[in-house]
Design a protein around this motif. Structure first.
Motif, PDB file in Angstrom:
ATOM      1  N   ARG A 124       0.840  -1.211   0.000  1.00 48.61           N
ATOM      2  CA  ARG A 124       0.000   0.000   0.000  1.00 48.61           C
ATOM      3  C   ARG A 124       0.869   1.254   0.000  1.00 48.61           C
ATOM      4  O   ARG A 124       0.561   2.237  -0.686  1.00 48.61           O
ATOM      5  N   ILE A 125       1.947   1.239   0.771  1.00 47.94           N
ATOM      6  CA  ILE A 125       2.846   2.384   0.827  1.00 47.94           C
ATOM      7  C   ILE A 125       3.481   2.631  -0.539  1.00 47.94           C
ATOM      8  O   ILE A 125       3.548   3.778  -1.012  1.00 47.94           O
ATOM      9  N   GLU A 126       3.921   1.557  -1.194  1.00 45.49           N
ATOM     10  CA  GLU A 126       4.560   1.712  -2.504  1.00 45.49           C
ATOM     11  C   GLU A 126       3.564   2.192  -3.557  1.00 45.49           C
ATOM     12  O   GLU A 126       3.900   3.027  -4.408  1.00 45.49           O
ATOM     13  N   THR A 127       2.354   1.665  -3.508  1.00 43.22           N
ATOM     14  CA  THR A 127       1.333   2.081  -4.472  1.00 43.22           C
ATOM     15  C   THR A 127       0.991   3.558  -4.299  1.00 43.22           C
ATOM     16  O   THR A 127       0.905   4.315  -5.285  1.00 43.22           O
ATOM     17  N   LEU A 128       0.819   3.986  -3.048  1.00 44.10           N
ATOM     18  CA  LEU A 128       0.510   5.391  -2.792  1.00 44.10           C
ATOM     19  C   LEU A 128       1.696   6.279  -3.172  1.00 44.10           C
ATOM     20  O   LEU A 128       1.506   7.373  -3.721  1.00 44.10           O
ATOM     21  N   THR A 129       2.910   5.821  -2.917  1.00 45.65           N
ATOM     22  CA  THR A 129       4.092   6.575  -3.324  1.00 45.65           C
ATOM     23  C   THR A 129       4.087   6.807  -4.824  1.00 45.65           C
ATOM     24  O   THR A 129       4.358   7.923  -5.307  1.00 45.65           O
ATOM     25  N   ASP A 130       3.772   5.765  -5.588  1.00 45.50           N
ATOM     26  CA  ASP A 130       3.708   5.911  -7.041  1.00 45.50           C
ATOM     27  C   ASP A 130       2.606   6.884  -7.453  1.00 45.50           C
ATOM     28  O   ASP A 130       2.801   7.716  -8.348  1.00 45.50           O
ATOM     29  N   GLU A 131       1.458   6.790  -6.812  1.00 46.76           N
ATOM     30  CA  GLU A 131       0.363   7.700  -7.142  1.00 46.76           C
ATOM     31  C   GLU A 131       0.757   9.151  -6.883  1.00 46.76           C
ATOM     32  O   GLU A 131       0.479  10.046  -7.701  1.00 46.76           O
ATOM     33  N   LEU A 132       1.419   9.392  -5.760  1.00 50.89           N
ATOM     34  CA  LEU A 132       1.806  10.754  -5.398  1.00 50.89           C
ATOM     35  C   LEU A 132       2.968  11.270  -6.247  1.00 50.89           C
ATOM     36  O   LEU A 132       3.184  12.481  -6.336  1.00 50.89           O
ATOM     37  N   ALA A 133       3.713  10.354  -6.869  1.00 51.35           N
ATOM     38  CA  ALA A 133       4.849  10.753  -7.708  1.00 51.35           C
ATOM     39  C   ALA A 133       4.443  11.065  -9.141  1.00 51.35           C
ATOM     40  O   ALA A 133       5.271  11.534  -9.930  1.00 51.35           O
ATOM     41  N   ALA A 134       3.193  10.832  -9.502  1.00 54.70           N
ATOM     42  CA  ALA A 134       2.760  10.959 -10.897  1.00 54.70           C
ATOM     43  C   ALA A 134       2.529  12.394 -11.388  1.00 54.70           C
ATOM     44  O   ALA A 134       2.724  12.665 -12.579  1.00 54.70           O
ATOM     45  N   PRO A 135       2.110  13.360 -10.554  1.00 51.78           N
ATOM     46  CA  PRO A 135       1.728  14.682 -11.069  1.00 51.78           C
ATOM     47  C   PRO A 135       2.741  15.391 -11.961  1.00 51.78           C
ATOM     48  O   PRO A 135       2.324  16.069 -12.917  1.00 51.78           O
ATOM     49  N   PRO A 136       4.064  15.299 -11.712  1.00 51.01           N
ATOM     50  CA  PRO A 136       4.972  16.029 -12.612  1.00 51.01           C
ATOM     51  C   PRO A 136       4.831  15.636 -14.073  1.00 51.01           C
ATOM     52  O   PRO A 136       5.044  16.471 -14.968  1.00 51.01           O
ATOM     53  N   TYR A 137       4.454  14.408 -14.324  1.00 49.91           N
ATOM     54  CA  TYR A 137       4.411  13.917 -15.697  1.00 49.91           C
ATOM     55  C   TYR A 137       3.125  14.315 -16.416  1.00 49.91           C
ATOM     56  O   TYR A 137       3.016  14.121 -17.631  1.00 49.91           O
ATOM     57  N   ASP A 138       2.200  14.935 -15.681  1.00 49.04           N
ATOM     58  CA  ASP A 138       1.010  15.487 -16.327  1.00 49.04           C
ATOM     59  C   ASP A 138       1.380  16.644 -17.256  1.00 49.04           C
ATOM     60  O   ASP A 138       0.606  16.994 -18.151  1.00 49.04           O
ATOM     61  N   ALA A 139       2.548  17.228 -17.032  1.00 49.79           N
ATOM     62  CA  ALA A 139       2.972  18.362 -17.852  1.00 49.79           C
ATOM     63  C   ALA A 139       3.420  17.932 -19.251  1.00 49.79           C
ATOM     64  O   ALA A 139       3.550  18.774 -20.137  1.00 49.79           O
ATOM     65  N   LEU A 140       3.655  16.645 -19.431  1.00 47.58           N
ATOM     66  CA  LEU A 140       4.146  16.144 -20.712  1.00 47.58           C
ATOM     67  C   LEU A 140       3.014  15.527 -21.517  1.00 47.58           C
ATOM     68  O   LEU A 140       2.148  14.835 -20.964  1.00 47.58           O
ATOM     69  N   SER A 141       3.023  15.764 -22.792  1.00 44.82           N
ATOM     70  CA  SER A 141       2.035  15.138 -23.670  1.00 44.82           C
ATOM     71  C   SER A 141       2.351  13.653 -23.802  1.00 44.82           C
ATOM     72  O   SER A 141       3.467  13.221 -23.486  1.00 44.82           O
ATOM     73  N   PRO A 142       1.394  12.854 -24.279  1.00 46.29           N
ATOM     74  CA  PRO A 142       1.688  11.431 -24.499  1.00 46.29           C
ATOM     75  C   PRO A 142       2.901  11.217 -25.393  1.00 46.29           C
ATOM     76  O   PRO A 142       3.734  10.348 -25.111  1.00 46.29           O
ATOM     77  N   ALA A 143       3.010  12.005 -26.453  1.00 44.57           N
ATOM     78  CA  ALA A 143       4.159  11.856 -27.356  1.00 44.57           C
ATOM     79  C   ALA A 143       5.454  12.209 -26.638  1.00 44.57           C
ATOM     80  O   ALA A 143       6.496  11.556 -26.839  1.00 44.57           O
ATOM     81  N   GLU A 144       5.431  13.252 -25.798  1.00 47.52           N
ATOM     82  CA  GLU A 144       6.635  13.636 -25.064  1.00 47.52           C
ATOM     83  C   GLU A 144       7.035  12.567 -24.056  1.00 47.52           C
ATOM     84  O   GLU A 144       8.230  12.297 -23.853  1.00 47.52           O
ATOM     85  N   LEU A 145       6.064  11.956 -23.412  1.00 43.68           N
ATOM     86  CA  LEU A 145       6.368  10.884 -22.463  1.00 43.68           C
ATOM     87  C   LEU A 145       7.048   9.712 -23.167  1.00 43.68           C
ATOM     88  O   LEU A 145       8.053   9.171 -22.685  1.00 43.68           O
ATOM     89  N   ASP A 146       6.508   9.316 -24.285  1.00 43.75           N
ATOM     90  CA  ASP A 146       7.121   8.225 -25.042  1.00 43.75           C
ATOM     91  C   ASP A 146       8.528   8.606 -25.489  1.00 43.75           C
ATOM     92  O   ASP A 146       9.456   7.787 -25.448  1.00 43.75           O
ATOM     93  N   GLU A 147       8.686   9.865 -25.923  1.00 37.76           N
ATOM     94  CA  GLU A 147       9.996  10.347 -26.357  1.00 37.76           C
ATOM     95  C   GLU A 147      10.982  10.346 -25.194  1.00 37.76           C
ATOM     96  O   GLU A 147      12.159   9.960 -25.353  1.00 37.76           O
ATOM     97  N   LEU A 148      10.526  10.783 -24.032  1.00 39.31           N
ATOM     98  CA  LEU A 148      11.390  10.823 -22.860  1.00 39.31           C
ATOM     99  C   LEU A 148      11.843   9.420 -22.461  1.00 39.31           C
ATOM    100  O   LEU A 148      13.025   9.192 -22.187  1.00 39.31           O
ATOM    101  N   ILE A 149      10.918   8.498 -22.424  1.00 41.08           N
ATOM    102  CA  ILE A 149      11.273   7.125 -22.055  1.00 41.08           C
ATOM    103  C   ILE A 149      12.287   6.547 -23.037  1.00 41.08           C
ATOM    104  O   ILE A 149      13.289   5.935 -22.643  1.00 41.08           O
ATOM    105  N   SER A 150      12.061   6.770 -24.309  1.00 41.13           N
ATOM    106  CA  SER A 150      12.990   6.257 -25.327  1.00 41.13           C
ATOM    107  C   SER A 150      14.372   6.891 -25.192  1.00 41.13           C
ATOM    108  O   SER A 150      15.391   6.225 -25.377  1.00 41.13           O
ATOM    109  N   ALA A 151      14.402   8.183 -24.865  1.00 40.97           N
ATOM    110  CA  ALA A 151      15.687   8.878 -24.720  1.00 40.97           C
ATOM    111  C   ALA A 151      16.430   8.430 -23.472  1.00 40.97           C
ATOM    112  O   ALA A 151      17.674   8.362 -23.465  1.00 40.97           O
ATOM    113  N   LEU A 152      15.689   8.132 -22.417  1.00 41.01           N
ATOM    114  CA  LEU A 152      16.331   7.750 -21.155  1.00 41.01           C
ATOM    115  C   LEU A 152      16.827   6.312 -21.158  1.00 41.01           C
ATOM    116  O   LEU A 152      17.798   5.985 -20.452  1.00 41.01           O
ATOM    117  N   GLU A 153      16.200   5.436 -21.926  1.00 42.96           N
ATOM    118  CA  GLU A 153      16.519   4.010 -21.838  1.00 42.96           C
ATOM    119  C   GLU A 153      18.000   3.703 -22.059  1.00 42.96           C
ATOM    120  O   GLU A 153      18.600   2.977 -21.257  1.00 42.96           O
TER     121      GLU A 153
END
Length: 283
Positions: A242-271
């Motif tokens: 439960r702690i880990e799940t809530l941690t993930d939920e609370l960590a999600a808001p920064p990524y709302d600033a990125l579009s779906p395409a930007e998120l995919d691009e970011l993941i590909s660039a970071l890998e």
């Protein structure tokens, strides 16, 4: 095709943590950061750690650092704060941490990755996410937000990944407080989750007084979170999840600033960046 937004926000936050954490870990595991801090005059690794990580909070007393860091034993912050700042300005420690961390990344990643368009794009998108989340209730993240963002792409990637790490950490502390799990208790649950037994042997707490560790274990047993042999009970494992799940939920808001395409691009660039760091243990 958007493969990121179709996943639950907890999955996205966990994936970003997996990709960004190795970037942040060079600060603690590679040599360059410690060498930079030692060159300033910090006598020990922990003097440099507390001085540079706490510096964005300002010249606050040890009690505030202890509260913000959460998982250090009583009195540990006071061994380093404020004495680590008496002859070395906090701003100098922050700058040394950035220099050393960026130098580690350049060495580990090599010229090809460091000079790639992918790293530049990863730095830009990570910064966009890291500067977009609300700061309310997140002291460490808010402190990082007051610092100047580096112009150099490698330093900017490290800085922004570290902002997101502190953002996640603030949320993790909130989840722990809500579950009534203290700092030392959190280390015990983490050790058990990693398969370490007895959990008191975990490297982050094994040095603590045996009486203190015994009291922590007794408290977890009384709550039904560990059994008589010091293993997880079903309730303890569920609490950790439960702690880990809530941690993930609370960590999600920064990524709302990125579009779906930007998120995919970011993941590909970071890998490829993350894979290279993982291969060396961020050292």
């Amino acid at each position: 095709m958007d493969t990121t937004r179709s996943q639950p926000t907890t999955h996205l936050a966990r994936r970003m943590f997996e990709l960004l954490e190795p970037i942040c870990l060079v600060t603690f595991l590679a040599d360059e950061c410690n060498e930079e801090l030692a060159a300033l005059g910090h006598r020990t690794y922990w003097d440099g750690y507390f001085a540079s990580r706490a510096a964005p909070l300002g010249r606050v007393p040890a009690e505030v650092v202890h509260a913000a860091f959460y998982n250090f034993a009583d009195g540990e912050a006071a061994r380093h704060i404020p004495s680590a700042w008496e002859t070395i300005p906090p701003e100098a420690s922050v700058a040394a941490r950035e220099r050393g961390s960026a130098a580690s990344l350049r060495r580990i990643l090599g010229d090809e990755l460091v000079g790639s368009p992918g790293l530049l794009r990863a730095a830009d998108l990570t910064t966009k996410a890291a500067t977009s989340a609300p700061t309310e209730g997140r002291a460490m993240y808010a402190g990082m937000r007051t610092l100047e963002i580096p112009g150099d792409p490698v330093a900017r990637l490290w800085h922004s990944a570290t902002m997101l790490r502190e953002h996640r950490g603030d949320g993790h502390i909130a989840a722990l407080v809500g579950a009534r799990i203290g700092g030392t208790e959190a280390h015990v649950l983490c050790a058990l989750d990693m398969g370490i037994h007895p959990p008191e042997s975990f490297g982050r707490i094994h040095h603590l007084p045996k009486k203190r560790l015994a009291a922590v274990m007794d408290g977890l047993r009384e709550r039904g979170l560990v059994d008589t042999e010091g293993h997880f009970t079903d309730a303890g494992r569920a609490t950790k999840q439960r702690i880990e799940t809530l941690t993930d939920e609370l960590a999600a808001p920064p990524y709302d600033a990125l579009s779906p395409a930007e998120l995919d691009e970011l993941i590909s660039a970071l890998e490829p960046i993350t894979a290279t760091l993982v291969a060396t243990g961020s050292q």
